[in-house]
Design an enzyme around this catalytic site. Structure first.
Site, PDB file in Angstrom:
ATOM      1  N   SER A  68       0.820  -1.206   0.000  1.00 13.24           N
ATOM      2  CA  SER A  68       0.000   0.000   0.000  1.00 13.24           C
ATOM      3  C   SER A  68       0.857   1.260   0.000  1.00 13.24           C
ATOM      4  CB  SER A  68      -0.898   0.034   1.234  1.00 13.24           C
ATOM      5  OG  SER A  68      -1.784  -1.058   1.246  1.00 13.24           O
TER       6      SER A  68
HETATM    7  N1  SAH Z   1      -1.106  -4.874   3.967  1.00  6.25           N
HETATM    8  C1  SAH Z   1      -0.300  -4.774   2.751  1.00  6.25           C
HETATM    9  C2  SAH Z   1      -1.131  -4.521   1.520  1.00  6.25           C
HETATM   10  C3  SAH Z   1      -1.796  -5.747   1.102  1.00  6.25           C
HETATM   11  S1  SAH Z   1      -2.591  -5.690  -0.485  1.00  6.25           S
HETATM   12  C4  SAH Z   1       0.770  -3.720   2.944  1.00  6.25           C
HETATM   13  O1  SAH Z   1       1.266  -3.571   4.047  1.00  6.25           O
HETATM   14  O2  SAH Z   1       1.163  -3.049   2.004  1.00  6.25           O
HETATM   15  C5  SAH Z   1      -3.966  -6.730  -0.107  1.00  6.25           C
HETATM   16  C6  SAH Z   1      -3.680  -8.164   0.244  1.00  6.25           C
HETATM   17  O3  SAH Z   1      -4.923  -8.758   0.567  1.00  6.25           O
HETATM   18  C7  SAH Z   1      -3.092  -9.000  -0.914  1.00  6.25           C
HETATM   19  O4  SAH Z   1      -1.893  -9.582  -0.512  1.00  6.25           O
HETATM   20  C8  SAH Z   1      -4.175 -10.053  -1.172  1.00  6.25           C
HETATM   21  O5  SAH Z   1      -3.654 -11.332  -1.533  1.00  6.25           O
HETATM   22  C9  SAH Z   1      -4.878 -10.109   0.176  1.00  6.25           C
HETATM   23  N2  SAH Z   1      -6.248 -10.624   0.137  1.00  6.25           N
HETATM   24  C10 SAH Z   1      -7.197 -10.458  -0.819  1.00  6.25           C
HETATM   25  N3  SAH Z   1      -8.329 -11.090  -0.469  1.00  6.25           N
HETATM   26  C11 SAH Z   1      -8.109 -11.663   0.745  1.00  6.25           C
HETATM   27  C12 SAH Z   1      -8.895 -12.472   1.632  1.00  6.25           C
HETATM   28  N4  SAH Z   1     -10.170 -12.805   1.354  1.00  6.25           N
HETATM   29  N5  SAH Z   1      -8.333 -12.891   2.775  1.00  6.25           N
HETATM   30  C13 SAH Z   1      -7.061 -12.567   3.097  1.00  6.25           C
HETATM   31  N6  SAH Z   1      -6.271 -11.815   2.304  1.00  6.25           N
HETATM   32  C14 SAH Z   1      -6.783 -11.372   1.137  1.00  6.25           C
END
Ligand code: SAH
Length: 223
Positions: free
Chosen positions: A72
């Site tokens: 992010s």
């Molecule tokens: N927290 C991260 C950003 C993550 S992007 C940071 O620090 O930058 C969003 C993440 O959510 C992705 O890795 C994706 O695989 C995950 N994701 C999507 N759907 C999900 C679900 N149903 N359960 C758990 N994770 C999920």
């Protein structure tokens, strides 16, 4: 942490300060909580991105981490953390561990973080990285985060880093009285609103849509 990126990290913090001021009406504050700011100053973002993204680690934008996923934008991590009103005794559930950067920022300001990622390789890499960097108050598992993590509920804060078309009921259930849930809600990539759910001491839930955001989707099932 004194490292070759310390100056870039300070510059990034100055940019985040300005963006927080510009978006104060969404965040309910015109400056970062000092504890959140200190966490962003300490957490080495370059350790959370793939090698080819390291030169850009301190730019205020999302970067690719593989598997079609992103780390992010730092301002968004700051904003979401701040919206939880974090404090040192708080227990937080995070959905969407990704590379683990947001988990590390949370771990620096709260007591305990439980984090769920649906893609096993990302979850395993994040768990290894967080433990190597000394964030031993983060617990990562591979699962569909829409169901929450009932074993450790209720949580004082829940932070969802992927966009859901509608509020996942399990997450609202697992929020403690007095707890806060921050989640991007919306169908399309450019029609999402960073939504704040507050459960009061009596268990009454209020929902307030906020900042326009563009997150990857919350995908059902394990990856
Ligand atoms: N927290 C991260 C950003 C993550 S992007 C940071 O620090 O930058 C969003 C993440 O959510 C992705 O890795 C994706 O695989 C995950 N994701 C999507 N759907 C999900 C679900 N149903 N359960 C758990 N994770 C999920």
């Amino acid at each position: 942490m004194a490292d070759e990126f310390a100056a870039e990290r300070r510059q990034l913090l100055a940019e985040i300060d300005l963006e927080v001021r510009d978006t104060a009406r969404w965040l309910g504050a015109d400056r970062l909580d000092p504890a959140v700011r200190a966490a962003l100053e300490r957490v080495p973002r370059h350790e959370f991105v793939p090698d080819w993204e390291r030169p850009y680690a301190y730019q205020n934008r999302p970067l690719s981490i593989g598997h079609g996923q992103t780390i992010s934008q730092p301002y968004i991590v700051a904003a979401m953390t701040q919206m939880l009103r974090p404090h040192a005794s708080m227990r937080v559930l995070e959905i969407g561990t990704g590379c683990g950067y947001q988990s590390a920022v949370l771990a620096a300001v709260v007591a305990e973080v439980w984090s769920i990622e649906r893609i096993a390789e990302l979850a395993e890499a994040a768990a290894g990285r967080l433990s190597r960097l000394g964030y031993d108050n983060v617990h990562v598992k591979t699962a569909d985060g829409s169901a929450g993590w009932p074993e450790h509920a209720p949580y004082d804060g829940i932070l969802v880093a992927a966009a859901a078309p509608a509020m996942p009921p399990a997450l609202v259930d697992q929020l403690a009285p007095g707890g806060r849930l921050v989640i991007p809600i919306g169908g399309g990539r450019f029609e999402q609103s960073l939504t704040l759910v507050v459960k009061d001491a009596l268990g009454t839930v209020s929902v307030a849509p906020g900042l326009p955001v563009a997150f990857v989707p919350l995908v059902p099932g394990e990856g």
